[in-house]
Design an enzyme around this catalytic site. Structure first.
Site, PDB file in Angstrom:
ATOM      1  CE  LYS A  44       6.331  -5.011 -13.341  1.00  0.00           C
ATOM      2  NZ  LYS A  44       5.507  -4.190 -12.415  1.00  0.00           N
TER       3      LYS A  44
ATOM      4  NE  ARG B  28       6.143  -8.598  -3.556  1.00  0.00           N
ATOM      5  CZ  ARG B  28       6.374  -8.067  -4.750  1.00  0.00           C
ATOM      6  NH1 ARG B  28       6.016  -8.725  -5.848  1.00  0.00           N
ATOM      7  NH2 ARG B  28       6.940  -6.893  -4.870  1.00  0.00           N
TER       8      ARG B  28
HETATM    9  P1  AMP Z   1       8.931  -6.794  -7.973  1.00  0.00           P
HETATM   10  O1  AMP Z   1       8.702  -8.203  -7.529  1.00  0.00           O
HETATM   11  O2  AMP Z   1       9.279  -6.692  -9.425  1.00  0.00           O
HETATM   12  O3  AMP Z   1       7.809  -5.879  -7.580  1.00  0.00           O
HETATM   13  O4  AMP Z   1      10.231  -6.281  -7.186  1.00  0.00           O
HETATM   14  C1  AMP Z   1      10.257  -6.224  -5.761  1.00  0.00           C
HETATM   15  C2  AMP Z   1      11.429  -5.373  -5.302  1.00  0.00           C
HETATM   16  O5  AMP Z   1      12.670  -5.957  -5.732  1.00  0.00           O
HETATM   17  C3  AMP Z   1      11.464  -3.940  -5.846  1.00  0.00           C
HETATM   18  O6  AMP Z   1      10.651  -3.052  -5.110  1.00  0.00           O
HETATM   19  C4  AMP Z   1      12.959  -3.625  -5.686  1.00  0.00           C
HETATM   20  O7  AMP Z   1      13.308  -3.392  -4.344  1.00  0.00           O
HETATM   21  C5  AMP Z   1      13.602  -4.943  -6.097  1.00  0.00           C
HETATM   22  N1  AMP Z   1      13.820  -5.043  -7.566  1.00  0.00           N
HETATM   23  C6  AMP Z   1      13.262  -5.954  -8.414  1.00  0.00           C
HETATM   24  N2  AMP Z   1      13.702  -5.768  -9.676  1.00  0.00           N
HETATM   25  C7  AMP Z   1      14.551  -4.718  -9.619  1.00  0.00           C
HETATM   26  C8  AMP Z   1      15.308  -4.024 -10.609  1.00  0.00           C
HETATM   27  N3  AMP Z   1      15.279  -4.385 -11.909  1.00  0.00           N
HETATM   28  N4  AMP Z   1      16.073  -2.972 -10.200  1.00  0.00           N
HETATM   29  C9  AMP Z   1      16.133  -2.594  -8.901  1.00  0.00           C
HETATM   30  N5  AMP Z   1      15.412  -3.191  -7.921  1.00  0.00           N
HETATM   31  C10 AMP Z   1      14.635  -4.255  -8.271  1.00  0.00           C
END
Ligand code: AMP
Length: 214
Positions: free
Chosen positions: A13, A159
């Site tokens: 994404k 990360r």
């Molecule tokens: P990502 O970078 O999209 O993989 O998000 C990393 C982390 O941020 C996730 O594993 C959640 O802990 C938190 N996070 C990001 N977006 C959301 C969301 N829309 N709702 C809840 N937690 C989120």
């Protein structure tokens, strides 16, 4: 055009959003990036969410809803929602906010993956702290080790949640809380599937074709 990219962790994404920003001038709204910035800045929100993110769990809806609300108040279309919404409650609130702003979601693309490939993608993933460019240690390393091709920064990092244990939690969270969104958007007539298997360029071409056909 407002687009939502859905898909499990590691489905591409973030990478594909950046290509759309470059090629189509869209604006990427990544709640994950916003939360990581808050953690880095040491803000109150950052302190609240750091441990939750590291474990791979979702942070509460009210925190991410507020982040999105703030961005939507400045502009109301041309967005790629990357990693948001992740729960039905978030999807509902997003609909309401866009309706209030006289706009709407135009398309939802779910990036479909081969689950077995995800762990490899995630544990080998590195990003540039300066510009957000993403690499893979073995499949797509930067041309010069430790140096970002895009901006020349040497701040390449992994990360904290890109490890096997957090990944398993993230995947579980995805299937329990986010996967129901495909039904929600299918019913709304907005859902398209794009295979996220193959090269980054191939996937970008498929997304482009899907967007143009929509
Ligand atoms: P990502 O970078 O999209 O993989 O998000 C990393 C982390 O941020 C996730 O594993 C959640 O802990 C938190 N996070 C990001 N977006 C959301 C969301 N829309 N709702 C809840 N937690 C989120």
């Amino acid at each position: 055009m407002n687009l939502i990219l859905l898909g499990p962790p590691g489905s591409g994404k973030g990478t594909q959003s950046k290509i759309l920003v470059k090629n189509r001038g869209m604006v990427q709204l990544s709640t994950g990036d916003m939360l990581r910035e808050a953690v880095k800045a040491g803000s109150n929100i950052g302190k609240k969410v750091a441990g939750i993110m590291e474990a791979g769990e979702l942070v509460t809806d009210d925190i991410v809803n507020a982040l999105i609300e703030e961005r939507l108040s400045k502009k109301n279309s041309g967005f790629i929602f990357d990693g948001y919404p992740r729960t039905l409650n978030q999807a509902d609130l997003l609909d309401k906010q866009l309706t209030n702003a006289n706009t709407r979601i135009d398309m939802v693309i779910e990036l479909t993956v081969d689950i077995d490939q995800l762990i490899d993608r995630i544990v080998g993933r590195i990003s540039c702290a300066n510009c957000g460019a993403m690499y893979h240690i073995t499949h797509q390393p930067p041309k010069k080790e430790g140096v970002c091709d895009a901006c020349g920064s040497t701040e390449l990092y992994q990360r904290k949640d890109d490890n096997e244990e957090s990944f398993r939690t993230r995947l579980l969270e995805y299937y329990q809380k986010t996967a129901p969104l495909t039904g929600y958007y299918h019913r709304a007539g907005l859902l398209q599937y794009v295979s996220s298997i193959g090269s980054i360029e191939d996937i970008a071409t498929r997304i482009g074709t899907t967007l143009d056909a929509g």
